[in-house]
Design a protein around this motif. Structure first.
Motif, PDB file in Angstrom:
ATOM      1  N   PRO A  77      11.475   0.352  -4.925  1.00  0.00           N
ATOM      2  CA  PRO A  77      12.841   0.831  -5.168  1.00  0.00           C
ATOM      3  C   PRO A  77      13.000   2.340  -4.966  1.00  0.00           C
ATOM      4  CG  PRO A  77      12.188  -0.681  -6.899  1.00  0.00           C
ATOM      5  CD  PRO A  77      10.965  -0.431  -6.060  1.00  0.00           C
ATOM      6  N   GLU A  78      11.967   3.123  -5.288  1.00  0.00           N
ATOM      7  CA  GLU A  78      12.059   4.571  -5.143  1.00  0.00           C
ATOM      8  C   GLU A  78      12.110   5.007  -3.676  1.00  0.00           C
ATOM      9  OE1 GLU A  78       9.583   2.873  -6.553  1.00  0.00           O
ATOM     10  OE2 GLU A  78       7.638   3.661  -5.950  1.00  0.00           O
ATOM     11  N   CYS A 128       6.593   7.874   1.616  1.00  0.00           N
ATOM     12  CA  CYS A 128       6.997   7.337   0.314  1.00  0.00           C
ATOM     13  C   CYS A 128       6.312   5.993   0.062  1.00  0.00           C
ATOM     14  CB  CYS A 128       8.519   7.184   0.262  1.00  0.00           C
ATOM     15  SG  CYS A 128       9.135   6.553  -1.316  1.00  0.00           S
ATOM     16  N   VAL A 129       6.343   5.126   1.057  1.00  0.00           N
ATOM     17  CA  VAL A 129       5.722   3.805   0.907  1.00  0.00           C
ATOM     18  C   VAL A 129       4.218   3.944   0.713  1.00  0.00           C
ATOM     19  CG1 VAL A 129       5.207   1.634   2.092  1.00  0.00           C
ATOM     20  CG2 VAL A 129       7.533   2.554   2.134  1.00  0.00           C
ATOM     21  N   GLU A 130       3.584   4.784   1.517  1.00  0.00           N
ATOM     22  CA  GLU A 130       2.132   4.951   1.404  1.00  0.00           C
ATOM     23  C   GLU A 130       1.738   5.537   0.049  1.00  0.00           C
ATOM     24  OE1 GLU A 130       0.598   7.011   4.797  1.00  0.00           O
ATOM     25  OE2 GLU A 130       0.926   5.277   6.107  1.00  0.00           O
ATOM     26  N   GLU A 131       2.516   6.486  -0.437  1.00  0.00           N
ATOM     27  CA  GLU A 131       2.224   7.068  -1.747  1.00  0.00           C
ATOM     28  C   GLU A 131       2.364   6.001  -2.843  1.00  0.00           C
ATOM     29  OE1 GLU A 131       4.209  10.265  -4.790  1.00  0.00           O
ATOM     30  OE2 GLU A 131       4.183  10.782  -2.654  1.00  0.00           O
ATOM     31  N   SER A 132       3.406   5.200  -2.756  1.00  0.00           N
ATOM     32  CA  SER A 132       3.609   4.138  -3.747  1.00  0.00           C
ATOM     33  C   SER A 132       2.517   3.075  -3.646  1.00  0.00           C
ATOM     34  CB  SER A 132       4.987   3.507  -3.571  1.00  0.00           C
ATOM     35  OG  SER A 132       5.991   4.460  -3.857  1.00  0.00           O
ATOM     36  N   LEU A 133       2.107   2.758  -2.426  1.00  0.00           N
ATOM     37  CA  LEU A 133       1.010   1.799  -2.261  1.00  0.00           C
ATOM     38  C   LEU A 133      -0.276   2.334  -2.891  1.00  0.00           C
ATOM     39  CD1 LEU A 133       1.461   0.501   1.394  1.00  0.00           C
ATOM     40  CD2 LEU A 133       1.531  -0.882  -0.691  1.00  0.00           C
ATOM     41  N   THR A 164      -0.579   4.631  -5.324  1.00  0.00           N
ATOM     42  CA  THR A 164      -0.538   4.842  -6.772  1.00  0.00           C
ATOM     43  C   THR A 164      -0.302   3.550  -7.559  1.00  0.00           C
ATOM     44  OG1 THR A 164       1.802   5.438  -6.675  1.00  0.00           O
ATOM     45  CG2 THR A 164       0.208   7.239  -6.598  1.00  0.00           C
ATOM     46  N   LYS A 165       0.525   2.671  -7.015  1.00  0.00           N
ATOM     47  CA  LYS A 165       0.863   1.444  -7.746  1.00  0.00           C
ATOM     48  C   LYS A 165      -0.053   0.280  -7.407  1.00  0.00           C
ATOM     49  CE  LYS A 165       5.617   2.690  -8.435  1.00  0.00           C
ATOM     50  NZ  LYS A 165       6.997   2.334  -8.350  1.00  0.00           N
ATOM     51  N   ARG A 166      -0.605   0.297  -6.208  1.00  0.00           N
ATOM     52  CA  ARG A 166      -1.542  -0.712  -5.723  1.00  0.00           C
ATOM     53  C   ARG A 166      -1.090  -2.144  -6.016  1.00  0.00           C
ATOM     54  NH1 ARG A 166      -7.631   0.577  -5.926  1.00  0.00           N
ATOM     55  NH2 ARG A 166      -7.424  -1.165  -4.523  1.00  0.00           N
ATOM     56  N   GLU A 221      -3.307  -5.335  -5.232  1.00  0.00           N
ATOM     57  CA  GLU A 221      -4.602  -4.686  -5.022  1.00  0.00           C
ATOM     58  C   GLU A 221      -4.807  -4.241  -3.582  1.00  0.00           C
ATOM     59  OE1 GLU A 221      -6.663  -3.774  -7.540  1.00  0.00           O
ATOM     60  OE2 GLU A 221      -5.049  -4.557  -8.785  1.00  0.00           O
ATOM     61  N   ILE A 222      -3.746  -3.763  -2.952  1.00  0.00           N
ATOM     62  CA  ILE A 222      -3.821  -3.261  -1.581  1.00  0.00           C
ATOM     63  C   ILE A 222      -4.520  -1.905  -1.589  1.00  0.00           C
ATOM     64  CG2 ILE A 222      -2.477  -2.386   0.371  1.00  0.00           C
ATOM     65  CD1 ILE A 222      -0.329  -4.457  -0.365  1.00  0.00           C
ATOM     66  N   ASP A 223      -5.527  -1.778  -0.748  1.00  0.00           N
ATOM     67  CA  ASP A 223      -6.239  -0.514  -0.581  1.00  0.00           C
ATOM     68  C   ASP A 223      -5.978  -0.013   0.832  1.00  0.00           C
ATOM     69  OD1 ASP A 223      -8.018   1.560  -0.194  1.00  0.00           O
ATOM     70  OD2 ASP A 223      -9.646   0.578  -1.277  1.00  0.00           O
ATOM     71  N   LEU A 224      -5.153   1.037   0.950  1.00  0.00           N
ATOM     72  CA  LEU A 224      -4.781   1.548   2.270  1.00  0.00           C
ATOM     73  C   LEU A 224      -5.985   1.977   3.090  1.00  0.00           C
ATOM     74  CD1 LEU A 224      -1.582   3.676   1.676  1.00  0.00           C
ATOM     75  CD2 LEU A 224      -1.787   1.512   2.864  1.00  0.00           C
ATOM     76  N   ASN A 225      -6.979   2.552   2.449  1.00  0.00           N
ATOM     77  CA  ASN A 225      -8.153   2.984   3.197  1.00  0.00           C
ATOM     78  C   ASN A 225      -8.890   1.799   3.812  1.00  0.00           C
ATOM     79  OD1 ASN A 225      -7.753   5.733   2.766  1.00  0.00           O
ATOM     80  ND2 ASN A 225      -8.726   5.608   0.751  1.00  0.00           N
ATOM     81  N   GLU A 226      -8.958   0.709   3.094  1.00  0.00           N
ATOM     82  CA  GLU A 226      -9.601  -0.497   3.646  1.00  0.00           C
ATOM     83  C   GLU A 226      -8.791  -1.077   4.798  1.00  0.00           C
ATOM     84  OE1 GLU A 226     -12.608  -2.049   3.097  1.00  0.00           O
ATOM     85  OE2 GLU A 226     -12.962  -0.161   2.043  1.00  0.00           O
TER      86      GLU A 226
END
Length: 90
Positions: free
Chosen positions: A11-12, A55-60, A62-64, A67-72
């Protein structure tokens, strides 16, 4: 065109997505007209897309959710052998 849109997963980030979507829709409607002067190197919505993506990447990160891990994801999909081969060919 209607004002309907798909909301962002966060939403943010929704307002940023709406702004980007409007820019892209306006650009695309011009782009597909026969008289549009194409400027291939210019994407008028690029900066808006970058801000929304951040914004989406930051939320991904911090909120995970789920259990999504962007680095993986980046390691497994964005830096695959196929991607490395493409980079070498360019």
């Amino acid at each position: 065109m209607s004002d309907r849109h798909m909301s962002s997963i966060f939403p943010e980030c929704d307002k940023l997505k709406q702004i980007y979507d409007k820019c892209f829709t306006d650009f695309f409607q011009k782009f597909i007209t026969p008289n549009y002067r194409h400027q291939y190197a210019v994407n008028p919505c690029d900066r808006l897309h970058q801000v929304y993506r951040e914004c989406v990447e930051e939320s991904l990160a911090t909120k995970r959710p789920f259990e999504i891990d962007l680095n993986e994801i980046r390691k497994d999909y964005l830096n695959s052998e196929e991607d490395k081969l493409k980079d070498q060919q360019e």
